[in-house]
Write a protein that holds these residues in place. Structure first.
Motif, mmCIF file in Angstrom:
data_model
loop_
_atom_site.group_PDB
_atom_site.id
_atom_site.type_symbol
_atom_site.label_atom_id
_atom_site.label_comp_id
_atom_site.label_asym_id
_atom_site.label_seq_id
_atom_site.Cartn_x
_atom_site.Cartn_y
_atom_site.Cartn_z
ATOM 1 N N ASP A 294 49.787 67.072 102.031
ATOM 2 C CA ASP A 294 48.891 66.503 103.043
ATOM 3 C C ASP A 294 47.856 65.566 102.419
ATOM 4 O OD1 ASP A 294 50.234 67.935 104.924
ATOM 5 O OD2 ASP A 294 48.743 69.530 105.105
ATOM 6 N N LEU A 295 47.563 65.770 101.131
ATOM 7 C CA LEU A 295 46.553 64.949 100.470
ATOM 8 C C LEU A 295 47.061 63.548 100.148
ATOM 9 C CD1 LEU A 295 45.234 67.614 97.912
ATOM 10 C CD2 LEU A 295 44.253 67.020 100.136
ATOM 11 N N PHE A 296 48.383 63.345 100.256
ATOM 12 C CA PHE A 296 48.957 62.056 99.852
ATOM 13 C C PHE A 296 49.525 61.268 101.032
ATOM 14 C CE2 PHE A 296 49.203 64.865 96.177
ATOM 15 C CZ PHE A 296 48.626 64.077 95.191
ATOM 16 N N GLN A 297 49.189 61.679 102.247
ATOM 17 C CA GLN A 297 49.708 60.964 103.408
ATOM 18 C C GLN A 297 49.197 59.532 103.475
ATOM 19 O OE1 GLN A 297 52.061 62.127 105.388
ATOM 20 N NE2 GLN A 297 52.101 64.067 104.275
ATOM 21 N N TRP A 298 48.090 59.260 102.792
ATOM 22 C CA TRP A 298 47.529 57.905 102.797
ATOM 23 C C TRP A 298 48.319 56.955 101.897
ATOM 24 C CZ3 TRP A 298 46.152 56.131 98.001
ATOM 25 C CH2 TRP A 298 45.994 57.093 97.007
ATOM 26 N N VAL A 299 49.145 57.498 101.009
ATOM 27 C CA VAL A 299 49.920 56.653 100.090
ATOM 28 C C VAL A 299 50.964 55.877 100.897
ATOM 29 C CG1 VAL A 299 51.483 56.625 98.113
ATOM 30 C CG2 VAL A 299 49.574 58.253 98.183
ATOM 31 N N PRO A 300 51.015 54.548 100.775
ATOM 32 C CA PRO A 300 51.985 53.756 101.556
ATOM 33 C C PRO A 300 53.421 54.221 101.309
ATOM 34 C CG PRO A 300 50.378 52.320 100.501
ATOM 35 C CD PRO A 300 50.140 53.693 99.948
ATOM 36 N N GLY A 301 54.134 54.515 102.386
ATOM 37 C CA GLY A 301 55.533 54.911 102.291
ATOM 38 C C GLY A 301 55.764 56.365 101.954
ATOM 39 N N PHE A 302 54.691 57.155 101.777
ATOM 40 C CA PHE A 302 54.860 58.546 101.343
ATOM 41 C C PHE A 302 55.673 59.360 102.343
ATOM 42 C CE2 PHE A 302 53.532 62.992 101.163
ATOM 43 C CZ PHE A 302 53.702 63.272 99.821
ATOM 44 N N SER A 303 55.387 59.199 103.630
ATOM 45 C CA SER A 303 56.056 60.018 104.643
ATOM 46 C C SER A 303 57.433 59.489 105.015
ATOM 47 C CB SER A 303 55.187 60.104 105.904
ATOM 48 O OG SER A 303 54.940 58.804 106.416
ATOM 49 N N ARG A 304 57.743 58.231 104.648
ATOM 50 C CA ARG A 304 59.015 57.636 105.057
ATOM 51 C C ARG A 304 60.000 57.462 103.913
ATOM 52 N NH1 ARG A 304 55.204 54.379 107.271
ATOM 53 N NH2 ARG A 304 55.697 52.704 105.810
ATOM 54 N N SER A 305 59.503 57.336 102.697
ATOM 55 C CA SER A 305 60.370 57.033 101.558
ATOM 56 C C SER A 305 60.499 58.245 100.645
ATOM 57 C CB SER A 305 59.802 55.845 100.769
ATOM 58 O OG SER A 305 60.470 55.698 99.542
ATOM 59 N N SER A 306 61.736 58.673 100.405
ATOM 60 C CA SER A 306 61.958 59.782 99.472
ATOM 61 C C SER A 306 61.599 59.368 98.050
ATOM 62 C CB SER A 306 63.424 60.222 99.536
ATOM 63 O OG SER A 306 64.289 59.152 99.179
ATOM 64 N N THR A 307 61.671 58.077 97.756
ATOM 65 C CA THR A 307 61.317 57.599 96.418
ATOM 66 C C THR A 307 59.826 57.777 96.163
ATOM 67 O OG1 THR A 307 63.058 55.929 96.621
ATOM 68 C CG2 THR A 307 61.484 55.656 94.828
ATOM 69 N N VAL A 308 59.005 57.350 97.118
ATOM 70 C CA VAL A 308 57.549 57.437 96.947
ATOM 71 C C VAL A 308 57.105 58.895 96.880
ATOM 72 C CG1 VAL A 308 55.313 56.886 97.975
ATOM 73 C CG2 VAL A 308 57.173 55.217 98.073
ATOM 74 N N SER A 309 57.562 59.717 97.826
ATOM 75 C CA SER A 309 57.149 61.125 97.819
ATOM 76 C C SER A 309 57.677 61.837 96.577
ATOM 77 C CB SER A 309 57.647 61.829 99.083
ATOM 78 O OG SER A 309 59.059 61.799 99.158
ATOM 79 N N GLY A 310 58.890 61.482 96.137
ATOM 80 C CA GLY A 310 59.434 62.085 94.928
ATOM 81 C C GLY A 310 58.618 61.738 93.694
ATOM 82 N N LEU A 311 58.154 60.489 93.607
ATOM 83 C CA LEU A 311 57.319 60.081 92.474
ATOM 84 C C LEU A 311 56.021 60.883 92.432
ATOM 85 C CD1 LEU A 311 57.753 56.188 92.496
ATOM 86 C CD2 LEU A 311 58.484 57.764 90.701
ATOM 87 N N VAL A 312 55.445 61.132 93.599
ATOM 88 C CA VAL A 312 54.209 61.923 93.648
ATOM 89 C C VAL A 312 54.477 63.347 93.170
ATOM 90 C CG1 VAL A 312 52.458 62.908 95.170
ATOM 91 C CG2 VAL A 312 53.166 60.525 95.464
ATOM 92 N N GLY A 313 55.564 63.950 93.664
ATOM 93 C CA GLY A 313 55.901 65.308 93.245
ATOM 94 C C GLY A 313 56.160 65.402 91.751
ATOM 95 N N LEU A 314 56.878 64.428 91.205
ATOM 96 C CA LEU A 314 57.158 64.429 89.769
ATOM 97 C C LEU A 314 55.888 64.213 88.952
ATOM 98 C CD1 LEU A 314 60.496 62.405 89.722
ATOM 99 C CD2 LEU A 314 60.207 64.817 89.153
#
Length: 608
Positions: free
Chosen positions: A96-116
């Protein structure tokens, strides 16, 4: 290395499985503070555990035991870091803290990078506190900052395949592809094509990312090049591999295409081994290429993708069949969503770990042994490879018996080399063993996937889906009883399950709320026209069907009208109605043509 790749895969899956509810548990600032405290606890734990091992060494614990415990501790902390990541994701809702990151909720690449990135932060704590022991065990001159930076650089490059594939697949969502690639088989083929493209073209990018440099020109290098040419082994270059600062004792082959194929050798290994031992190392890496191990690994990855796709729906359906699980999914509460994510992640992660840790690990160990035996056969003498392995074990802290899921221990490798020297038939026997194992594995997995696909199209699976859809629609109707489309969908499923009484009650209730809604009129007309007694009511069916068709003469409504005429014995009008539907070129036109034939046969029979 391979163990760390597996933990990265698990980290990606953990981060992707969690979905938050609509209601946040805690304010973002509180979540961030709690996440920081959890990370601080992990850092403290690393400091304490590595500190205890250093103290044990000072008190006289033998170096070989220290080395074994050191590498084991790093592995266990890497796994424990996954537990802390799961705590961040499922309990603290850090996504929830990273919803502001562009593409976080739509792109598996962006959300995956944050998780990694979160997981790598935990690994950095491990590397920081592991460094003093590493320096003493290996005698490295690399500083702590360079040591940590080297780890980041190395593992970031290992993640490049995932990043490249995820980025391409994300981009392809915006490209109009043939319909085949929308199917499950098409998705696997597309993944295979992208992965193959990466394997062929990415090595130059990876070696630049690692800042590899050509091995300086020298008599040894020239003789290694001649050794490769004499065995018809083409490659792009011999490169110095700055792995963990370059003092690590390791080598690897990277690339499939000869022009983009490199043999990587660390500075430490190059200084440690003499020329014949280096030839043995090169022969081992040559064996990986000559025996097509990269293609086998690609096939194993594709096999996992196929198996995961085949069994994903079955596992999900099995969970959603449980009403209490479905209630969690439908809830707006974040706790319920997290509980479902945790429960669902257990079999997904278990299958992933079992596949890569044991099945993939078995093939990796077998391939490594085949590469050893290829080197033995190429050199005709085990001594150079045996002595190189002994030196690596000694200078790495006495790790002859260090276990590994992807490599036989150094002692086991040496024993096999000596046994194959005494009995050369063992080389061919091992080649046959690998071939048989691969054939049995792919055949067995293929049969399992076929069975899973057959089950997914079975009546049992269809009944499961209908039950789940019914429960979902029931829940939605409780929230909003004034939506006619819910009554239509719910009644349609009830009729498919032959629950005619319940379907009639729902449709009559919907008709009272929306007396002139053509969809509800159509569904109730179909029930009265096709249901068995005591629910059949041909006259009422025709009345409702005529009202629906007058408002909305779509093909499916005209089909109901035709059926209502048919059950009332008015075959000419049934034929006219169905032909009016066919003129509109509906989907599944074959069904409408069958209806036309049924009505035509009835009309001809009546005229005889």
């Amino acid at each position: 290395m391979y163990g760390q790749i597996l933990t990265f895969i698990v980290a990606l899956v953990l981060f992707s499985l969690q979905e938050s509810g609509n209601e946040a548990l805690r304010p973002p600032v509180k979540n961030l503070s709690l996440a920081a405290l959890v990370f601080a606890a992990f850092v403290l734990l690393c400091a304490v555990l590595f500190g205890r091992l250093r103290a044990a060494w000072h008190k006289g614990l033998p170096q070989d035991l220290v080395a074994a415990r050191f590498y084991r501790l790093q592995g266990r902390l890497s796994v424990l870091a996954l537990g802390f990541l799961a705590l961040d994701v499922f309990v603290l809702n850090v996504k929830d803290l990273f919803q502001w990151v562009p593409g976080f909720s739509r792109s598996s690449t962006v959300s995956g990078l944050v998780g990694l990135a979160i997981y790598m932060l935990h690994l950095a704590a491990i590397w920081y506190w592991a460094y003093p022991l590493h320096r003493r065990l290996t005698g490295t001159s690399t500083g702590r900052a360079a040591f940590i930076k080297g780890h980041f650089s190395f593992y970031s490059a290992l993640l490049f395949p995932w990043f490249f594939i995820a980025l391409v697949l994300d981009a392809l969502q915006w490209v109009h592809l043939p319909a085949f690639f929308a199917s499950e088989l098409g998705q696997i083929v597309l993944f295979g094509l992208v992965f193959s493209l990466f394997l062929c073209l990415s090595p130059p990018v990876i070696v630049r990312f690692w800042r590899c440099r050509p091995v300086p020109d020298s008599p040894v290098r020239r003789r290694l090049e001649e050794f490769c040419r004499s065995h018809r082994f083409r490659l792009g270059d011999f490169l110095l591999w700055p792995l963990y600062g370059g003092d690590h004792f390791s080598a690897a082959v990277l690339g499939i295409l000869p022009r983009f194929r490199y043999i990587l050798i660390t500075r430490g290994l190059l200084a440690l081994l003499h020329e014949e031992e280096l030839k043995a190392v090169v022969a081992h890496e040559m064996g990986h290429v000559k025996r097509f191990h990269a293609l086998l690994y690609l096939s194993l990855f594709l096999a996992y993708a196929a198996a995961a796709g085949a069994f994903h729906d079955i596992v999900l359906l099995a969970f959603l069949q449980q009403k209490w699980v479905l209630q969690w999914v439908l809830s707006r509460d974040s706790v319920a969503h997290n509980l479902f994510s945790i429960i669902y992640s257990i079999p997904v992660l278990a299958l992933l770990v079992l596949y890569f840790r044991y099945l993939f690990g078995y093939f990796m160990r077998t391939c490594e042994r085949q590469a050893d035996l290829f080197a033995l056969k190429t050199l005709g003498d085990p001594s150079p490879l045996v002595s190189s392995l002994q030196k690596i074990a000694y200078h790495s802290g006495g790790i002859e018996d260090l276990p590994s899921w992807h490599h036989y221990s150094i002692r086991e490798r040496i024993h096999m080399l000596l046994a194959a020297t005494a009995n050369p038939d063992l080389i061919a026997a091992h080649d046959r063993k690998l071939l048989r194992s691969a054939a049995v594995f792919f055949l067995g997995l293929g049969l399992l996937i076929h069975g899973a696909v057959q089950f997914r199209h079975s009546e049992k699976a269809q009944a499961w889906r209908q039950d789940i859809q019914l429960h979902i629609l029931e829940a939605e109707l409780k929230l909003d009883e004034k939506r006619p489309e819910l009554y239509m969908a719910y009644s349609g499923l009830l009729m498919q399950r032959q629950r005619y009484r319940d379907a009639r009650l729902i449709l009559e209730k919907g008709l009272r709320l929306a007396p002139n809604h053509p969809g509800i009129q159509n569904n109730l007309a179909w029930l009265y026209a096709t249901a068995p007694p005591p629910y059949r009511n041909p006259q009422r069916a025709l009345e409702l069907a005529e009202q629906a068709a007058a408002q909305q003469p779509d093909p499916y409504v005209l089909d109901t009208l035709a059926e209502a005429y048919y059950v009332n014995g008015r075959y000419e009008e049934a034929l006219a109605a169905i032909r009016q539907a066919i003129v509109q070129k509906p989907q599944k036109v074959s069904y409408y043509l069958e209806q036309e034939k049924k009505f035509l046969d009835a009309l001809e029979k009546e005229r005889r």
